[in-house]
Every structure is written in structure tokens, then in C-alpha cells.
Design an enzyme around this catalytic site. Sequence first.
Site, PDB file in Angstrom:
ATOM      1  N   LYS A 165       0.276  -1.047  -0.251  1.00  0.00           N
ATOM      2  CA  LYS A 165      -0.229  -0.254  -0.110  1.00  0.00           C
ATOM      3  C   LYS A 165       0.917   1.075   0.246  1.00  0.00           C
ATOM      4  O   LYS A 165       2.318   1.085  -0.165  1.00  0.00           O
ATOM      5  CB  LYS A 165      -1.117   0.120   0.993  1.00  0.00           C
ATOM      6  CG  LYS A 165      -2.092  -0.903   1.335  1.00  0.00           C
ATOM      7  CD  LYS A 165      -3.109  -1.211   0.111  1.00  0.00           C
ATOM      8  CE  LYS A 165      -2.997  -2.710  -0.198  1.00  0.00           C
ATOM      9  NZ  LYS A 165      -4.429  -3.422   0.225  1.00  0.00           N
TER      10      LYS A 165
HETATM   11  C1  LIG Z   1      -5.146  -4.492   1.071  1.00  0.00           C
HETATM   12  C2  LIG Z   1      -6.904  -4.557   0.533  1.00  0.00           C
HETATM   13  C3  LIG Z   1      -7.594  -4.843   1.791  1.00  0.00           C
HETATM   14  C4  LIG Z   1      -6.479  -5.293   2.643  1.00  0.00           C
HETATM   15  O1  LIG Z   1      -6.389  -4.970   3.796  1.00  0.00           O
HETATM   16  P1  LIG Z   1      -5.322  -5.545   5.151  1.00  0.00           P
HETATM   17  O2  LIG Z   1      -4.440  -4.449   5.437  1.00  0.00           O
HETATM   18  O3  LIG Z   1      -4.347  -6.280   4.077  1.00  0.00           O
HETATM   19  O4  LIG Z   1      -5.928  -6.467   6.077  1.00  0.00           O
HETATM   20  C5  LIG Z   1      -8.774  -4.419   1.765  1.00  0.00           C
HETATM   21  N1  LIG Z   1      -9.570  -4.037   0.478  1.00  0.00           N
HETATM   22  C6  LIG Z   1      -8.652  -3.482  -0.497  1.00  0.00           C
HETATM   23  C7  LIG Z   1      -9.403  -3.286  -2.027  1.00  0.00           C
HETATM   24  C8  LIG Z   1      -7.185  -3.914  -0.555  1.00  0.00           C
HETATM   25  O5  LIG Z   1      -7.159  -3.306  -1.560  1.00  0.00           O
END
Ligand SMILES: *Cc1c(COP(=O)(O)O)cnc(C)c1O
Length: 383
Positions: A183
Site C-alpha cells: 500500500k
Molecule cells: C489490501 C486491501 C484490503 C485489506 O487490507 P489488509 O490490511 O491486508 O487487511 C482490503 N481491501 C482492498 C481493496 C485492499 O486492496
Amino acid sequence: MRSNFLPFSRPSISDEDISAVAGVLRSGWITTGPKVADFEQRFCDYIGCQGAVALSSATAGMHLVLKALGIGPGDEVITPSMTWVSTVNLIVLAGARPVFADIDRDTLMVSGDSVENCLSARTRLIVPVHFAGAPVDMGPIRRIAGKKDIPVIEDAAHALGTEYNGEHVGRRGTAVFSFHPIKNITTGEGGMFCSDDQDVLERIRRLKFHGLGVDAYDRQAQGRSPQAEVLEPGYKYNMTDISAVLGLRQLERIDEFNRKRTELAMRYREQLIDVDEILPLSDPPSPIKHAWHLFIVRLDIDRAGISRDDFMEELKHKNIGTGLHFRAVHLQKYYIESMGIRRNMLPNTEWNSDRICSLPLFPEMNDSDVDDVVDAIKEVLKR
Ligand SMILES: *Cc1c(COP(=O)(O)O)cnc(C)c1O
């Protein structure tokens, strides 16, 4: 051909980040404590939201909010199938039914109309997903939800730094961010729950730590009674100070990271204009600010004469990593079997699910990395 492998994503971790983490490790307090409190405050300052709760993941945040809203058997939750599997899995695990809203073919996001088509007397929650760093057009969705008094929780995992109508995503309403390593900033693993509703925030704070209403730091370091009481059964989804200090350091650089992502994305756009088999996404109507979490393209599989999966494989042979965000949830084994899914239920989602591919994009890439990706794509396509 490139001599070394270009991954599709890589976190930007500086020596100062590493020293900051080491500092927490040496400090004597490594779980939820002052760094988490500071990170939550700085996050609120950046987004402009009323309150934020740091968690072990975005998935944890979504789980807590389903619990807080009492979503369960007989309830329906509207969300796209073009999303990460976590939200849909949680809806099913809560005993509720996911209802998939189709997406716009060129932004990969739900619209007011597609959400409205999914409403029923059982609808209890709407979870739109901001995609790739661009914002969902929230105005119509908020209006539809407001009329029926249905809560909206925004999946903002891709949207740190994204703006919609001049406001940060997360400033208004309730949103969940992710700090997974791919992210826009990372805490190793982690998430942030933001809301302008103090009651919701209070409930999430309690549920994230055994339902105690206070965390270990509150009890031990701030002179409160160590006999905290269970107000309701809760989970264990708190963020540690080890993660939070990394988040604090990364948050200071978010605008710089996103500026670099934007430059790289603009270079991709320019260079891919004359590659007919490659279709980039379009931006939603302005005014928006794009956080460029992902650079997604769609492969025109008829014209290219090659499947998306083979395309990704061939790029890998040329030392170019790619990602797939996402394979539609409703087309995965469990969902096909348990929900009686037929193809063509969600035409735009399915069309994209067969064609999308995320190209390498991270702040430490440079222009020549972009050029290498584009060269490799051109070579693969002219076979
Ligand atoms: C990465 C992601 C998540 C989950 O995030 P985590 O921190 O790994 O639980 C949820 N929704 C979307 C669209 C994502 O890309």
C-alpha cells in the site's frame, strides 16, 4: 532485456525508518502505547477526520465494523466483486449475504446506479471500494444510503492521499485504510479506521481490545486501574508501537511518495498511448486527486491473441513483475459453488477480471524502469 527482476511493488524503507523501529525495540514498550497514540493523531491531522483507531490490518477494521453494526444472518451487504477477498469473506463469516454491485468498465468502481440496483429490504450496509488510488463518486451513494438510513463504510485501502471534491477520502463518513507492504505507506501489516461518528469510534476502540474499552498502555502507563472490565466480548486487533513508529515515519513522506507515483504513472500513460492492445483505466470526473496506488491496464485479449495470464507470465520471463488486482471474488471456487454464480451476472466486473494487470509502480522506481516495462510489453505483444 533487463538484467535484474523489477518487482511489481516494493516498500520504501529508509535508514531513519529502521532506526526509529530500533528505538522502539530498545525503549521497553513495544506493544500499543505512545507511538500508536501519536500515529492516530497525526493520521487525523493529515486526513482531517474526527478520530482514528490503529489496527492490525484493514481486514480487522472491516471485521470490527461488521460486528459493531450487528451484521448477521438475514442481512445483505452491497459491495463490488472487483475487490480484495477479505471484505466478502467477512460478510459470509458473519452469516450475512454479499450482494455484488457491478462496476464502471473503465474506473473499476461502483456507481450510485449500480448500488441502487442492489438495494432490498434486507440491505444493512454498503461498502464501496476506492480503486487504484482514485475515489469512488461518493455523492450519489451517500444520497441513496441516506434516504434509507443505511450505513456506508468506505474501503480506502488504495486511497491514502486520495481527494474527492477537495477533501481527503476518510475525512467524511467512515473509512478503513490498509498499511500492508504494497500500500502507499506501510507498517509491515496494519490498518486505520477513521470516522466522523464518535459513537462508532468508541465502539471500535473497545472491540479492538477484548471489549475492555482501554488498551494495555492505558492501564499500565497512565495510572488507571489494572482491573479493566469486559463491557462486551471483543477481539485482539490492536496495532503495536513497533508498527506505529514505522507508520509515523512513512506518513511524513506520503505526499512525496504519491508525487513520485504520479510522475511514474504519467510516464506510463504517455508511453503506452500508441500500444493499441493496452487499455489504461480512465480517471473519474474531476475534481479529484489520484494517489496512484496501482497502475492498472487491461489487455485487449482479442487483438493481442494472448491471454492475460500468459501475458503476465511472459513479462515475468523478461524480468518484469506484475500484479492482479483483482480476480473477481464471485468467480472464485467457493463463491461459484455456494452462491450459484453464473457468468454474465456482472458483465463489467467479469470483462475486467479477465483482462486487468497491474504494472510495477513504487516510489523508488525511476523513469528507465518504466521504459523497461513498456519495452518488454511491446516485445511480448509483437511475437
Ligand atoms: C489490501 C486491501 C484490503 C485489506 O487490507 P489488509 O490490511 O491486508 O487487511 C482490503 N481491501 C482492498 C481493496 C485492499 O486492496
